[in-house]
Scaffold this active site. Structure first.
Site, mmCIF file in Angstrom:
data_model
loop_
_atom_site.group_PDB
_atom_site.id
_atom_site.type_symbol
_atom_site.label_atom_id
_atom_site.label_comp_id
_atom_site.label_asym_id
_atom_site.label_seq_id
_atom_site.Cartn_x
_atom_site.Cartn_y
_atom_site.Cartn_z
ATOM 1 N N HIS A 1 -8.092 -19.390 -18.673
ATOM 2 C CA HIS A 1 -7.306 -20.617 -18.827
ATOM 3 C C HIS A 1 -6.143 -20.422 -19.793
ATOM 4 O O HIS A 1 -5.906 -21.222 -20.697
ATOM 5 C CB HIS A 1 -8.201 -21.774 -19.284
ATOM 6 C CG HIS A 1 -9.199 -22.174 -18.251
ATOM 7 N ND1 HIS A 1 -10.150 -23.139 -18.462
ATOM 8 C CD2 HIS A 1 -9.414 -21.732 -16.983
ATOM 9 C CE1 HIS A 1 -10.900 -23.279 -17.376
ATOM 10 N NE2 HIS A 1 -10.462 -22.423 -16.475
ATOM 11 N N LYS B 1 29.607 -27.429 6.047
ATOM 12 C CA LYS B 1 29.897 -28.853 6.169
ATOM 13 C C LYS B 1 30.032 -29.251 7.633
ATOM 14 O O LYS B 1 29.548 -30.313 8.042
ATOM 15 C CB LYS B 1 31.184 -29.195 5.415
ATOM 16 C CG LYS B 1 31.596 -30.660 5.565
ATOM 17 C CD LYS B 1 32.822 -31.010 4.740
ATOM 18 C CE LYS B 1 33.185 -32.481 4.924
ATOM 19 N NZ LYS B 1 34.314 -32.898 4.065
#
Length: 529
Positions: free
Chosen positions: A281, A140
């Site tokens: 595929h 922070k």
């Protein structure tokens, strides 16, 4: 916001002490005061470095078996104080709080403790409290404090300290982002364990997920889509994300998706005979089991040689030279195997673009877990389709019982159909797929398309009849009408395996009896969308 921040005091608290000696030496050379917690302080002294105990800094001893040591205003005040805020500086002076410019922390090994099968009490004790608190405080206040949570960042840190006398704002921002990602993943692992293991909740009110970047990809399914490969958090099954790429050009999103489909299917045969799967595929276009991999390859390729061009190949055995040479005869995008011998690697080496992935093993097809699909505004979560079929689950619903060979062919076809997009129809005979119909909007068309592919294969190879003649046919879901079954009859199938459960089951059974088929109901469906 200050750019270069000198480091005068560093707080080290590490469970992973790799690289600690070099880190401490580099910081000490820059005149940085080292403050540390119990185990890390002991290791630093053992390595010959001067260190100040955290208890000396706070004026309180470490207590409660080490549960309380860094949760103190002199630690978090030193981390959270905004150095160019006059009120903050006054508070530091009033309460004797010294600034801490660098925090180097690893968290208790919670996931590793769970993975080794530890008892609940040990798992709870490996939930880090002070570590994440320091990480968050430092992150922070990254305007003034650097937070390092990964030994891989030690080199960049020491380089800046040596060359610039401190850390740059860009580095601190990068380290802060990484630190918050770590604590988020850490909390996700803990909350997941509490929900799934401790409380037995399959679908908790709040579900958190964590994954780690393996590599960015060139693009997604299409060039205008960005993509990346991530590894799931937690214990990993042998999979595509963990595979070693031996050779070949960069993998694409579609390569990886198809390779995973091939691996998941071939894993169904990990305890069976040598088996080859060819995928295009994300759908199998040829699957075969045989006495050896070369024969399995030839039989799988014969199912649909047109679709196999540019496909993905997966095998359930260590890949050998002759099989690799045969695979190289057609254009193949990716080959996936548990391992490969030198002859196979040499053969593939002559195909510079072909990717060879070695997984080191095959995943357990019966393993648990969940799958996730993203939809607009949410995600769909479900258990993996790990449903396994045994012979005693089968119900013969026709007058004629299947022969032993038909039963084997039914089970083979059913296993493959589980991995074919719905509506799925698979013809199989003697451990080889004869025709596969995938992803059609109705089941009859899937049956017809699979039969067409079988006829084309017979014409290509000069067979007297398609391999669908005398085959078993599997349907991933029930036949809603008899037309799909009749299409299979026209193709020459003699046995059928399907879930059953249609309101027209009687009609379908009657059609099967009239055609002299043997039909099995599984009571289990394998939709794959």
């Amino acid at each position: 916001m200050t750019d270069i921040v000198p480091i005068r005091r560093a707080l080290l608290s590490l469970s992973d002490k790799s690289g600690l000696d070099q880190l401490a030496a580099g910081l000490a050379k820059a005149g940085v005061e080292l403050v540390s917690t119990g185990g890390t302080a002991a290791k630093l002294r053992e390595l010959g470095h001067q260190v100040r105990d955290i208890s000396d800094l706070t004026g309180f001893p470490e207590m409660m078996d080490g549960r309380v040591k860094t949760l103190h205003p002199k630690v978090h005040g030193g981390l959270l104080a905004v150095r160019d805020n006059a009120e903050h500086v006054a508070s530091m002076e009033e309460h004797g709080i010294g600034a801490i410019d660098l925090v180097v922390v690893n968290l208790y090994p919670f996931e590793a403790t769970v993975a080794k099968g530890a008892e609940r009490e040990e798992i709870i004790e490996n939930i880090d409290i002070g570590g994440p608190s320091m990480v968050r405080s430092a992150a922070k206040n990254h305007s003034h404090v650097a937070i390092v949570t990964d030994p891989a960042d030690y080199a960049d840190l020491l380089s800046q300290v040596e060359q610039q006398g401190g850390t740059s704002l860009d580095l601190r921002r990068k380290l802060a982002a990484k630190a918050y990602a770590l604590t988020a993943a850490y909390d996700a692992a803990i909350s997941g364990w509490f929900a799934r293991v401790d409380q037995g909740e399959t679908f908790p009110d709040r579900r958190t997920m964590s994954s780690k970047l393996i590599m960015p990809l060139r693009y997604g399914e299409n060039p205008h889509q960005k993509a990346a490969l991530y590894a799931s958090a937690g214990p990993a099954t042998p999979g595509i994300a963990q595979a070693r790429q031996v050779q070949g050009k960069e993998l694409s999103y579609n390569n990886l998706n198809d390779a995973n489909a091939a691996l998941e299917l071939v894993a169904e045969f990990r305890d069976g005979p040598p088996t080859v799967v060819i995928v295009k595929h994300a759908n199998p276009c040829g699957v075969a089991s045989a006495d050896n991999l070369l024969e399995a390859w030839n039989q799988a390729l014969a199912c649909d040689g047109v679709s196999a061009f540019g496909g993905i190949v997966a095998v359930n055995r260590k890949l050998n030279g002759p099989t690799a040479e045969a695979i190289c005869d057609i254009f193949t995008e990716v080959v996936v195997a548990p391992d490969a011998d030198e002859a196979a690697i040499t053969a593939f080496g002559r195909k510079k673009n072909l990717r060879l992935l070695l997984t080191g093993g095959l995943p357990d097809p019966a393993r648990g877990g969940q799958t996730v699909a993203v939809i607009a505004g949410g995600v769909l979560v479900q258990d993996r389709d790990n449903g396994m079929l045994s012979r005693d689950m089968l119900k013969v619903v026709t007058r004629r019982e299947p022969t032993d060979q038909e039963l084997k062919d039914c089970l083979f076809a059913w296993t493959v159909a589980k991995h074919v997009k719905s509506n799925a129809i698979v013809y199989a005979r003697d451990g080889v797929t004869a025709g596969i119909g995938a992803g059609q909007m109705n089941r009859r068309d899937s049956a017809r398309i699979a039969a067409i592919k079988a006829r084309e294969a017979a014409e290509k190879y000069g067979w007297s009849q398609p391999r669908t003649v005398g085959s078993a046919v599997a349907s991933d879901a029930f036949f809603p009408f008899a037309d799909g079954l009749l299409a299979a009859v026209e193709a020459g199938a003699t046995a059928v395996i399907q879930p059953g459960g249609s309101i027209r089951d009687d009609e379908v059974i009657a059609a099967a009896d009239e055609a002299g088929l043997a039909m099995l109901f599984t009571g289990m469906r394998h939709f794959r969308h």
